[in-house]
Structures are given as structure tokens and as C-alpha cells.
Design an enzyme around this catalytic site. Structure first.
Site, PDB file in Angstrom:
ATOM      1  CB  CYS A 162       7.742 -11.431  -0.041  1.00 36.06           C
ATOM      2  SG  CYS A 162       6.661 -11.076   1.339  1.00 36.06           S
TER       3      CYS A 162
ATOM      4  CB  ALA B 133      -0.426 -13.544   3.963  1.00 34.01           C
ATOM      5  CB  CYS B 134       3.867 -12.013   1.691  1.00 29.08           C
ATOM      6  SG  CYS B 134       5.131 -10.825   1.220  1.00 29.08           S
ATOM      7  N   GLY B 135       2.370 -11.134  -1.401  1.00 26.68           N
ATOM      8  CA  GLY B 135       2.630 -11.195  -2.831  1.00 26.68           C
ATOM      9  C   GLY B 135       3.783 -10.334  -3.264  1.00 26.68           C
TER      10      GLY B 135
END
Length: 294
Positions: free
Chosen positions: A122, A118-120
Site C-alpha cells: 500500500c 497485512a498490506c506491505g
């Protein structure tokens, strides 16, 4: 070998009713380490499949490459410390070779830890590092898209989500031709940013960058990162089934990108670049007259 879906025994309960045990399909999620020239650059959680496209699209969004021929090749490697399958080929480590003359990525920007599906963003050093100056300009793309055609695209995207139909657990991204409304490519992944990278990687390999005259449709919300990926690939129109973030709308304004959210036939909301969305002239005139009367 990596798996797109995984079968698992589950217990299904109906409150006040029967309990049944059956097999269920889950969307596969495994780590992918992307190396560039033998050096680890990023690790992301993804649904296995189209991994070379994912890596290529990721490098486009990072500003490392701007065309498919700048990637000379890619090969699977054995695992590395901290990843499953150390010492054996698990198809979860991909080493990308850049073509001669292509500058390798700045090692200080490498994402040296896991990012979730869900976190690109980071692992980026700062928001300024993400605002990579792209090689393509979308503001001067003269493309226009009919509002009715645009509103119908999420339905066409959903119809092409084969793995979602079996698991209910994947995001999707699709590239559509503005002139025909037909899908050029659709990709699915547990990570919405991965799905977009796979689409962009496919287009890069096909020699289609910049993606002028296209609409990128995503199955969820339009985040800053997805907007940035669209700009980096030269996409003039980004359409999302859900809402955009404030930063996504600001970036769209800055770049001259058309950003549309809540695209759910027969309605949609235009957040930026509204000059590209064309309504039926008679219907638009009727709306204006009704507004004046009110």
C-alpha cells in the site's frame, strides 16, 4: 516501552457449557514510523521488537541498501503529528542514518500514510515501482534442496514460534541453511512482510547478503511482495505453508527463484524453479513407472 504481548481480561464461552473469565495474551501491534535521515519514509503496523532489523530489511527490499554496512546507525525519536505519543519517546519512531555515499531513497516513493500489518505494498506509486531491479541475481544460484528436507522446514519454523505459542496471533519467517536444514534465524510479527523484513535485516547486519544457499520459509501464503523481498535479498528458494499468488509465481519465473507452496510434510507443490528441488531417485523412478502404467 513497546510490548510484544499485551495481557487482556476476556470472557470465554462454551456453548451449552460454562462461562469463565480469565486473562489472555494478545500479540502486540503498534505503529512504527521509519525515517531515513530525518525524513519520514514509511509507517507500518508491526509487533514491537527487532525494529532496527525490520527497518534495515525494509530498506533492502526497497533497493535503498544492499548491505548492512550501508546503514550507519538508527536512533529512536519522539512522536510526530498523527502518531501516538507526540512529544515523547514511545519507541515507535525510528530514524535510520545511511552510511556516507549511500543515496537516500526517492522521497516521491515514500509511503506517507499508515499501512496495515497485512498490506506491505500500500502506498506504492505503481506496480512498476515495486519491481525494483535488485542488486543480486538468484537465477544462477546452483543450490539444490532435498524435497524431504524442504517438507520438514515449516514444522521447524512452527517449533521456534515462541510468541505464537502464547498468543496464536503472529506470522513467522525463518531462514534455513539448505545443507543442514537448520534455522539460521526466525522472526515473528503480526505482519508477514514485517517478519520477512526482520529476517533480511538480521542477515544484512550479519554481512550475509546475498543469501545464497538458503531457504526462506513463511508461515502463510507467498504473496508478490514476499517473493520480491526474497529476490531483493538474494534468496534462491521461497517456501510457504499456504498458496502463492499468480503474480508471485510470475515474478519467481522471471527472477529464477524456486517457489514452493502448500509445504506440509510429507507433501509440497513446486510452482517455479523446480530444478532445485531434488527427490529421492528411487521414489521418483517409482512414481514415473506408476504414471507410465496408468
Amino acid at each position: 516501552m513497546s510490548r510484544v504481548t499485551v495481557r487482556r481480561r476476556v470472557r470465554r464461552l462454551t456453548i451449552g457449557g460454562r462461562t469463565a473469565r480469565r486473562d489472555d495474551l494478545l500479540a502486540g501491534e503498534e505503529p512504527l514510523e521509519i525515517r531515513v535521515g530525518g525524513r519520514s519514509y514509511a509507517v507500518t503496523m508491526r509487533t514491537p521488537g527487532h525494529d532496527v532489523e525490520l527497518a534495515t530489511g525494509f530498506l533492502v527490499s526497497e533497493g535503498v541498501v544492499t548491505a548492512g554496512d550501508q546503514v550507519a546507525g538508527a536512533r529512536w525519536c519522539a512522536g510526530s503529528p498523527g502518531l501516538p505519543g507526540v512529544g515523547e519517546n514511545t519507541y515507535n519512531v525510528l530514524d535510520v542514518a545511511l552510511a556516507a555515499g549511500v543515496r537516500p531513497p526517492d522521497p516521491t516513493l515514500a509511503r506517507e500514510f499508515f499501512t496495515s500489518s497485512a498490506c506491505g505494498l500500500c502506498g506504492k506509486a505503481s506496480i512498476d515501482a515495486v519491481r525494483t531491479r535488485g542488486a543480486f541475481t538468484v537465477a544462477d544460484d546452483p543450490v539444490r534442496v532435498d524435497a524431504a528436507t524442504l517438507a520438514a522446514l515449516p514444522g521447524r519454523l512452527r517449533a521456534a514460534q515462541d510468541v505464537f505459542a502464547r498468543t496464536g496471533g503472529l506470522h513467522a519467517a525463518g531462514l534455513f541453511d539448505v545443507a543442514t536444514g537448520e534455522a539460521l534465524v526466525v522472526r515473528e510479527d503480526v505482519g508477514r512482510h514485517n517478519a520477512v523484513d526482520k529476517v533480511v535485516g538480521w542477515a544484512a547486519a550479519a554481512g550475509m547478503l546475498p543469501l545464497r544457499g538458503t531457504v526462506l520459509v513463511v508461515s502463510g501464503r507467498a504473496s508478490f511482495e514476499l517473493t520480491q523481498k526474497a529476490v531483493m535479498a538474494g534468496v534462491p528458494v521461497l517456501a510457504a505453508v499456504s498458496a502463492p499468488s499468480s503474480l508471485a509465481a510470475e515474478l519467481a519465473d522471471e527472477a529464477g527463484l524456486t517457489l514452493v507452496g502448500f509445504v506440509r510434510d510429507p507433501s509440497l507443490v513446486v510452482y517455479a524453479g523446480g530444478h532445485r528441488v531434488v527427490e529421492d531417485e528411487d521414489a521418483a523412478a517409482g512414481d514415473e513407472r506408476a504414471g507410465d502404467a496408468a
